[in-house]
Design a protein around this motif. Structure first.
Motif, mmCIF file in Angstrom:
data_model
loop_
_atom_site.group_PDB
_atom_site.id
_atom_site.type_symbol
_atom_site.label_atom_id
_atom_site.label_comp_id
_atom_site.label_asym_id
_atom_site.label_seq_id
_atom_site.Cartn_x
_atom_site.Cartn_y
_atom_site.Cartn_z
ATOM 1 N N ARG A 43 0.842 -1.198 0.000
ATOM 2 C CA ARG A 43 0.000 0.000 0.000
ATOM 3 C C ARG A 43 0.880 1.253 0.000
ATOM 4 O O ARG A 43 0.660 2.193 -0.764
ATOM 5 N N TRP A 44 1.893 1.268 0.864
ATOM 6 C CA TRP A 44 2.814 2.413 0.918
ATOM 7 C C TRP A 44 3.615 2.534 -0.368
ATOM 8 O O TRP A 44 3.827 3.629 -0.886
ATOM 9 N N LEU A 45 4.066 1.376 -0.871
ATOM 10 C CA LEU A 45 4.893 1.374 -2.076
ATOM 11 C C LEU A 45 4.103 1.905 -3.270
ATOM 12 O O LEU A 45 4.592 2.731 -4.037
ATOM 13 N N ARG A 46 2.859 1.441 -3.411
ATOM 14 C CA ARG A 46 2.003 1.885 -4.510
ATOM 15 C C ARG A 46 1.846 3.402 -4.478
ATOM 16 O O ARG A 46 1.995 4.084 -5.486
ATOM 17 N N LYS A 47 1.541 3.930 -3.269
ATOM 18 C CA LYS A 47 1.325 5.372 -3.129
ATOM 19 C C LYS A 47 2.603 6.149 -3.450
ATOM 20 O O LYS A 47 2.564 7.179 -4.132
ATOM 21 N N ALA A 48 3.734 5.649 -2.942
ATOM 22 C CA ALA A 48 5.008 6.337 -3.180
ATOM 23 C C ALA A 48 5.354 6.321 -4.667
ATOM 24 O O ALA A 48 5.832 7.321 -5.209
ATOM 25 N N ILE A 49 5.097 5.189 -5.342
ATOM 26 C CA ILE A 49 5.380 5.096 -6.788
ATOM 27 C C ILE A 49 4.500 6.092 -7.553
ATOM 28 O O ILE A 49 4.980 6.835 -8.414
ATOM 29 N N LEU A 50 3.201 6.135 -7.204
ATOM 30 C CA LEU A 50 2.280 7.064 -7.891
ATOM 31 C C LEU A 50 2.670 8.516 -7.621
ATOM 32 O O LEU A 50 2.516 9.375 -8.485
ATOM 33 N N ARG A 51 3.185 8.784 -6.410
ATOM 34 C CA ARG A 51 3.633 10.158 -6.106
ATOM 35 C C ARG A 51 4.870 10.500 -6.924
ATOM 36 O O ARG A 51 4.958 11.584 -7.500
ATOM 37 N N TYR A 52 5.839 9.583 -6.981
ATOM 38 C CA TYR A 52 7.044 9.836 -7.788
ATOM 39 C C TYR A 52 6.692 9.989 -9.263
ATOM 40 O O TYR A 52 7.322 10.764 -9.977
ATOM 41 N N GLY A 53 5.693 9.232 -9.705
ATOM 42 C CA GLY A 53 5.294 9.294 -11.106
ATOM 43 C C GLY A 53 4.477 10.532 -11.437
ATOM 44 O O GLY A 53 4.161 10.788 -12.582
#
Lengths: 258, 71
Positions: free
Chosen positions: A85-95
């Motif tokens: 869940r954290w990883l998904r959010k962080a990836i979407l934020r970086y993207g």
């Protein structure tokens, strides 16, 4: 003798994850303290910490009673859900697909909200301030407790994980009270990305152990799993950035044509 | 009661943000556990399936979010 190959990742994961949570709680405590007074803000925060300590004392020994394999499966699954869940959010934020978390904006929002509620004259304690900081510390603290229990309880690494979390609490508290402003310079998304990778790696490892997988290189496999997740996540970020820039180019060219 | 509800909601939110991601991961974990339990595959194949499956679930979710243009 502490096994640093296993203790290191547990302590690091707990430290980094707790830093993120403590920074978020501290922003609210600072906002409430600045607007409504430090006495009530600190009372709420300390009450929240005390409630968390009671929770750990109640649930900690209960966890030790659960059979190891079942504990590994349950904790592994929960850590994987939490980490992904954290990883998904962080990836979407970086993207660039969701906005970065802004502590300054959160501080301003909380400050404005606190100013909007009138304080009652003649009261020694401000119940709004106490309740707000209590809730903030309690809710963010529960996440810290889940992380510490998750990365520490199964492998007998509760002490290193607790040290990591405690170090984060002390460090963030000292810095916040020295600065008296939200810690907006903390690279929250980078921390969430790191935690997402580490916690997911722990989740895969423990779930695998629980169902009978014997990982190559035993505990050191956690580092290998983290490396795989890191590579996949970096590729996902690159894909999102490419998608975003392609969309921007196509919308610009559509605008030029019309 | 309201505080308790908030705590329960927050606890649930700790693990589930995008419900399709959580559901896909739970299905994957259940399938992997079942395959091992029935001894249909050996543990080294299970490890590969678990890791590759989890990464695939994450990537699929990210790609879908990217195509939809929102989180």
């Amino acid at each position: 003798m502490l096994d640093w190959i296993h203790a290191g990742p547990s302590m690091t994961a707990a430290f980094v994850a707790s830093t993120v949570e403590v920074v978020e709680a501290m922003t609210i405590v600072l906002a409430v303290g600045t607007v409504r007074g430090w006495r009530s803000a600190l009372l709420g925060a300390i009450s929240g910490l005390a409630s968390l300590a009671i929770m750990v004392l109640l649930f900690g020994p209960a966890i030790a009673q659960i059979p190891l394999a079942m504990l590994q499966v349950v904790v592994g699954a929960l850590l994987l859900l939490f980490g992904m869940r954290w990883l998904r959010k962080a990836i979407l934020r970086y993207g660039g697909f969701i906005a970065l978390h802004d502590e300054d904006a959160a501080f301003a929002r909380e400050t404005q909200q606190m100013r909007g509620i009138a304080a009652r004259e003649g009261r020694a304690w401000d119940p709004i301030a106490v309740a707000t900081t209590f809730k903030a510390v309690m809710l963010e603290g529960i996440e810290v407790v889940v992380i510490v229990l998750g990365v520490g309880a199964v492998g007998g690494m509760l002490a290193p994980a607790s040290i990591g979390a405690l170090a984060a609490c002390v460090l963030v508290t000292i810095v916040a009270f020295l600065l008296r402003r939200p810690l907006s310079l903390v690279p929250e998304n980078a921390l969430k990305f790191t935690v997402g990778v580490l916690i997911s790696a722990f989740g895969l490892f423990w779930f695998g152990e629980g169902i009978g997988i014997s990982w190559p290189y035993r505990d050191a496999a956690i580092l290998g799993l983290a490396a795989l997740l890191l590579v996949a996540s970096r590729l996902a970020v690159a894909y999102l950035r490419q998608t975003k820039s392609r969309k921007q180019v196509s919308s610009l060219s559509e605008g030029a044509i019309s | 009661m309201k505080t308790l509800n908030t705590i329960i909601r927050e606890l649930f939110g700790l693990f589930v943000d995008d419900s399709t991601l959580a559901l896909a991961l739970l299905v994957l974990l259940s399938v992997v556990a079942l395959l091992v339990h029935k001894t249909w595959i050996d543990t080294s194949q299970t490890a590969v399936l678990l890791v590759a499956g989890s990464i695939a679930v994450l990537i699929e979710n990210i790609v879908r979010s990217g195509r939809q243009g929102q989180a």
